[in-house]
Design an enzyme around this catalytic site. Structure first.
Site, mmCIF file in Angstrom:
data_model
loop_
_atom_site.group_PDB
_atom_site.id
_atom_site.type_symbol
_atom_site.label_atom_id
_atom_site.label_comp_id
_atom_site.label_asym_id
_atom_site.label_seq_id
_atom_site.Cartn_x
_atom_site.Cartn_y
_atom_site.Cartn_z
ATOM 1 N N SER A 15 0.708 9.263 0.254
ATOM 2 C CA SER A 15 0.248 7.879 0.343
ATOM 3 C C SER A 15 1.422 6.933 0.137
ATOM 4 O O SER A 15 2.519 7.341 -0.245
ATOM 5 C CB SER A 15 -0.843 7.588 -0.704
ATOM 6 O OG SER A 15 -0.304 7.648 -2.010
ATOM 7 N N SER A 37 -0.221 15.927 -5.798
ATOM 8 C CA SER A 37 -1.001 16.688 -6.776
ATOM 9 C C SER A 37 -2.435 16.931 -6.317
ATOM 10 O O SER A 37 -3.121 17.797 -6.864
ATOM 11 C CB SER A 37 -1.018 15.951 -8.120
ATOM 12 O OG SER A 37 -1.615 14.674 -7.976
ATOM 13 N N ARG A 41 -5.940 14.199 -0.910
ATOM 14 C CA ARG A 41 -4.997 13.196 -0.396
ATOM 15 C C ARG A 41 -4.057 13.811 0.634
ATOM 16 O O ARG A 41 -3.702 13.164 1.621
ATOM 17 C CB ARG A 41 -4.191 12.602 -1.552
ATOM 18 C CG ARG A 41 -4.964 11.642 -2.422
ATOM 19 C CD ARG A 41 -4.031 10.987 -3.426
ATOM 20 N NE ARG A 41 -4.719 10.015 -4.256
ATOM 21 C CZ ARG A 41 -4.131 9.315 -5.220
ATOM 22 N NH1 ARG A 41 -2.837 9.490 -5.461
ATOM 23 N NH2 ARG A 41 -4.827 8.450 -5.926
ATOM 24 N N SER A 132 13.278 3.876 -7.776
ATOM 25 C CA SER A 132 13.176 3.161 -9.043
ATOM 26 C C SER A 132 12.356 1.894 -8.803
ATOM 27 O O SER A 132 11.236 1.960 -8.307
ATOM 28 C CB SER A 132 14.566 2.849 -9.609
ATOM 29 O OG SER A 132 15.306 2.004 -8.759
ATOM 30 N N THR A 179 0.921 -1.157 -1.755
ATOM 31 C CA THR A 179 0.623 0.268 -1.630
ATOM 32 C C THR A 179 -0.654 0.585 -2.410
ATOM 33 O O THR A 179 -1.155 -0.252 -3.160
ATOM 34 C CB THR A 179 1.767 1.141 -2.189
ATOM 35 O OG1 THR A 179 1.765 1.041 -3.623
ATOM 36 C CG2 THR A 179 3.121 0.724 -1.632
#
Length: 239
Positions: A15, A37, A41, A132, A179
């Site tokens: 995603s 994970s 998804r 980051s 997002t």
């Protein structure tokens, strides 16, 4: 450098920015491997990617799982690490230590483990691109954890650029990007926030995942840059 025929492992690729990187790289002929994970998804993301794209489920904060993932993957050309969850914001005095430590589990230690167990599989000429955020260079009240993990990631990048050479290790520092990490906020409030934040930026809008993804592809192609932080924030650190 062409991406055609390159195998790119994207950790957090189901995603947001990671998926946008996988889609952009795939359009240029790369073979993407997306890692997340949650299998649901992964399946949803694979539906937006070319047939034959690989998807792997793994807990990136678990060393045994990360070790097994890279042992199974074998050789590849580039690693992109975009995995992360919503950053915790709030005043220092109200910050629980256990919750504070948890912030680092995926964003920092997940990246650390990926480099530790994944660097050996990177072919000659390959690279690692981390993520980051601009909180590490221009923070605000209540952003202690966000600023800390972003700054830690940039330090890790510089150290690994030396230790893992000639593998190139760089990092993208995005500003506000629309997002799914903002998914917990109701859409009207989220849209209003994006509009408000965008009006304050020199470029007049918050970033899209597709815009930011181009920076990762640049760093993959840039064969003479390592240990570098590339800020892509709509000019947010200037104002």
């Amino acid at each position: 450098m062409t991406l055609g025929g390159k195998r790119i492992v994207i950790l957090g690729g189901s995603s947001g920015i990671g998926l946008a990187v996988a889609q952009a790289a795939s359009r240029e002929g790369a073979a993407a491997v997306i890692v997340s994970s949650r299998q649901a998804r992964i399946d949803a993301a694979l539906a937006t990617l070319p047939a034959g794209t690989e998807g792997r489920a793994a807990d990136l904060a678990d060393e045994a799982a990360v070790r097994a993932l890279f042992q199974d993957l074998g050789a590849y050309d580039h690693m992109v690490f975009t995995a992360g969850d919503a950053l915790r914001l709030g005043p220092l005095a109200a910050t629980d230590l256990a919750a504070a430590r948890q912030v680092f589990e995926l964003r920092y230690w997940g990246a650390f483990l990926a480099a530790k167990h994944g660097a050996g599989g990177i072919r000659a000429g390959g690279s690692i691109v981390f993520t980051s955020g601009t909180a590490g260079r221009r923070s605000q009240a209540g952003w202690t954890l966000a600023a800390s993990v972003c700054a830690a990631m940039e330090g890790l990048t510089r150290a690994l650029a030396v230790e893992l050479a000639p593998i190139r290790v760089n990092i993208v520092s995005p500003g506000v990007v629309a997002t799914p990490l903002w998914g917990a906020m109701p859409p009207p409030a989220r849209d209003a926030l994006f509009e408000q934040l965008g009006q304050k930026l020199p470029l007049g809008h918050v970033g899209s995942a597709e815009e930011v993804a181009e920076t990762y592809l640049y760093l993959i192609r840039q064969t003479y840059g390592t240990g570098q932080v590339v800020v892509v924030d709509g000019g947010g650190t200037l104002v």
